[in-house]
Write a protein that holds these residues in place. Structure first.
Motif, mmCIF file in Angstrom:
data_model
loop_
_atom_site.group_PDB
_atom_site.id
_atom_site.type_symbol
_atom_site.label_atom_id
_atom_site.label_comp_id
_atom_site.label_asym_id
_atom_site.label_seq_id
_atom_site.Cartn_x
_atom_site.Cartn_y
_atom_site.Cartn_z
ATOM 1 N N LYS A 58 0.956 -1.140 0.030
ATOM 2 C CA LYS A 58 -0.067 -0.044 0.042
ATOM 3 C C LYS A 58 0.625 1.195 0.048
ATOM 4 N N GLU A 59 2.164 0.961 -0.423
ATOM 5 C CA GLU A 59 2.923 2.120 -0.173
ATOM 6 C C GLU A 59 2.582 3.413 -1.303
ATOM 7 N N ALA A 219 12.571 3.813 -6.735
ATOM 8 C CA ALA A 219 13.285 2.974 -5.760
ATOM 9 C C ALA A 219 12.968 3.124 -4.301
ATOM 10 N N PHE A 220 12.506 4.497 -4.258
ATOM 11 C CA PHE A 220 12.253 4.847 -2.841
ATOM 12 C C PHE A 220 11.200 4.035 -2.217
ATOM 13 N N ALA A 221 10.042 4.013 -3.219
ATOM 14 C CA ALA A 221 8.775 2.764 -2.985
ATOM 15 C C ALA A 221 9.291 1.607 -2.539
ATOM 16 N N PHE A 222 10.109 1.133 -3.675
ATOM 17 C CA PHE A 222 10.844 -0.420 -3.386
ATOM 18 C C PHE A 222 11.462 -0.336 -1.924
ATOM 19 N N ARG A 223 12.349 0.612 -1.670
ATOM 20 C CA ARG A 223 13.121 0.422 -0.541
ATOM 21 C C ARG A 223 12.128 0.526 0.832
ATOM 22 N N HIS A 224 11.137 1.370 0.787
ATOM 23 C CA HIS A 224 10.131 1.468 1.930
ATOM 24 C C HIS A 224 9.352 0.404 2.314
ATOM 25 N N GLY A 365 9.565 12.931 -6.051
ATOM 26 C CA GLY A 365 10.760 11.984 -6.570
ATOM 27 C C GLY A 365 11.960 12.529 -5.529
ATOM 28 N N GLU A 366 12.894 11.489 -5.175
ATOM 29 C CA GLU A 366 14.055 11.444 -4.362
ATOM 30 C C GLU A 366 15.064 10.521 -4.681
ATOM 31 N N PHE A 408 18.832 2.021 -3.996
ATOM 32 C CA PHE A 408 19.159 0.500 -3.792
ATOM 33 C C PHE A 408 20.704 0.516 -3.254
ATOM 34 N N MET A 409 21.539 1.159 -3.932
ATOM 35 C CA MET A 409 22.773 0.966 -3.498
ATOM 36 C C MET A 409 23.075 1.538 -2.003
ATOM 37 N N ASP A 410 22.410 2.646 -1.645
ATOM 38 C CA ASP A 410 22.287 3.077 -0.093
ATOM 39 C C ASP A 410 21.787 1.979 0.766
ATOM 40 N N MET A 411 20.797 1.428 0.410
ATOM 41 C CA MET A 411 20.126 0.363 1.157
ATOM 42 C C MET A 411 20.879 -0.659 1.447
ATOM 43 N N VAL A 412 21.549 -1.292 0.490
ATOM 44 C CA VAL A 412 22.461 -2.382 0.469
ATOM 45 C C VAL A 412 23.509 -1.970 1.414
#
Length: 469
Positions: A58-59, A219-224, A365-366, A408-412
């Protein structure tokens, strides 16, 4: 010396996929056909596949499409998927599972101890009408965009094609390794079995196909909503952003960025009879635009600010009650982008106060700054050199723009993993985001050989450690 790449079945497959995606481009969050096509192929290859709402749940999406747009692109996707040989029943299943959202995460779990290696590919096209000049390859080879006003003017069609073909290759190699292991008790010694199982068929292989990279929204939506576990190694790539026939193992210098829309609301009034009764939204937006060009910039580090669009007013003889502007800021580091964003928002607030109007900011966007991991970049560079298909090999260079692969790089990296962003230099017509943009498809063969070498090479030095006893 020019390297001639033999077009085997895999090379041909990459080109076929690329031309299909190029012919039917989909923008932003509307990549419904690509999602169905990729998901269907990867499920058949043996991957555990997640799509759409199964990833994003539900993002709330940044800069989402309208319901009308979603319906239109879903209908196109359903028709095209059937034309491509996907059964009506399977299309219906994928549409239901997507639930009006797009994107794919596909996982191959070997059930053997090892790292999780993820490969991320962006999916979306641009709202740019493709050039129809007769001398362009897409025109001559008849894979010109069939969706009016939309085209793959940034190479994401090539990225998807590489990702899908490489994923199918990995699944095939894993299937062969499992078959070989099954034959061991009767035909081979345990040591022989171990010699045949390499580290690359240990752990998990993850393929991420992400929509809405343009505008750095996806990517932010995927990360969240990330629910797929830790990633130990992440590999991203982009065609171009490097000189022709040059391979860059690990790009750096991604600019952090913020994208936002601002709406000003004032009060209309007769411009001749009683202009003093109005509150001018147009003047507020214009003042904010000019003030944003004048505030002091940091003395060091790259910063950017741009008002890309400004709309205002209703009629010639009416004080404008409404105005809208779309803005972006960028910075070499996250703190620099934050400074630019905060200063821009301050200008907007002051301009609204000056003319007595209200305003609303909506972030669309971010992305963050990022640097490829040096050790992993060195490993990638060594693997690339073994292919021998590029003329030049470089460890790193500045990307010089923004890409939400950095998210994604930052998340990893926050998880304790390592990430690289590879650049595949190619012969290119025009520049990225231009209507004439196109790339020499030879880079697809080079890219596939690179990914194949990354699979074959013992990057993690885990050979024999992944055999279950």
């Amino acid at each position: 010396m020019k390297v001639v790449i033999e077009r085997d079945i895999w090379m041909k497959k990459v080109i076929v996929y690329r031309r299909l995606f190029h012919k039917y481009p989909e923008p932003g969050w509307l990549t419904f056909f690509a999602t169905i096509f990729i998901a269907e192929h990867l499920e058949k290859a043996g991957f555990e596949v997640y799509v759409g709402r199964e990833i994003l749940n539900k993002e709330e999406l940044m800069d989402p499409p309208t319901e009308t747009e979603i319906t239109l692109w879903e209908q196109r996707a359903v028709k095209l998927a059937k034309v491509q040989g996907i059964s009506e029943e399977k299309v219906a299943v994928w549409m239901a599972r997507m639930d009006h959202r797009t994107g794919v995460v596909a996982i191959l779990d070997t059930k053997r101890k090892g790292k999780t290696k993820a490969f991320r590919f962006d999916m979306d096209a641009l709202t740019v009408a493709e050039c129809t000049d007769a001398d362009r390859v897409p025109v001559k080879e008849q894979f010109l965009s069939q969706n009016e006003g939309v085209s793959h003017a940034c190479g994401h069609d090539g990225h998807m094609a590489l990702g899908l073909a490489f994923a199918e290759y990995v699944a095939e190699q894993y299937s062969k390794s499992v078959k070989n292991v099954g034959e061991v008790p009767n035909q081979k010694s345990v040591q022989s079995m171990q010699d045949e199982i390499q580290s690359e068929v240990c752990g998990r292989y993850m393929f991420i196909f992400q929509p809405a990279e343009e505008g750095v929204r996806g990517a932010f939506a995927f990360r969240h909503q990330w629910n797929f576990g830790k990633i130990d190694e992440l590999y991203c790539c982009h065609i171009g952003f490097a000189q022709e026939d040059t391979f860059v193992a690990g790009a750096k210098g991604f600019l952090a960025t913020s994208k936002f829309d601002v709406t000003f609301t004032g009060k209309s009034a007769h411009a001749g009879l009683a202009p003093e009764r109005g509150r001018n939204a147009l003047l507020s937006a214009a003042k904010a635009t000019m003030d944003m060009q004048a505030f002091p910039r940091p003395e060091t580090g790259i910063t950017r600010l741009n008002v890309g669009k400004l709309e205002a007013g209703e009629a010639r003889n009416t004080i404008p009650a409404h105005a809208k502007m779309i803005v972006e800021t960028r910075g070499e580091k996250g703190e620099l982008n934050t400074y630019m964003k905060e200063q821009a928002l301050s200008c907007i607030e002051q301009a609204a106060k000056t003319y007595g109007v209200t305003y609303e900011v909506r972030f669309q966007g971010e992305s963050v700054s990022a640097v490829s991991d040096e050790e992993l970049s060195q490993n990638v560079l060594a693997a690339a050199k073994q292919t021998g298909v590029f003329s030049n090999y470089i460890l790193t260079k500045d990307f010089g723009a923004s890409d939400d692969g950095a998210v994604f790089m930052d998340m990893v990296e926050q998880q304790g993993g390592k990430a690289v962003y590879m650049l595949l230099g190619a012969k290119i017509k025009g520049l990225h985001h231009e209507s004439v943009f196109d790339f020499d498809e030879e880079v697809l063969g080079k890219g596939f050989l690179l990914y194949k070498k990354l699979y074959e090479r013992r990057i993690s030095n885990l050979r024999f450690k992944c055999v279950e006893h």
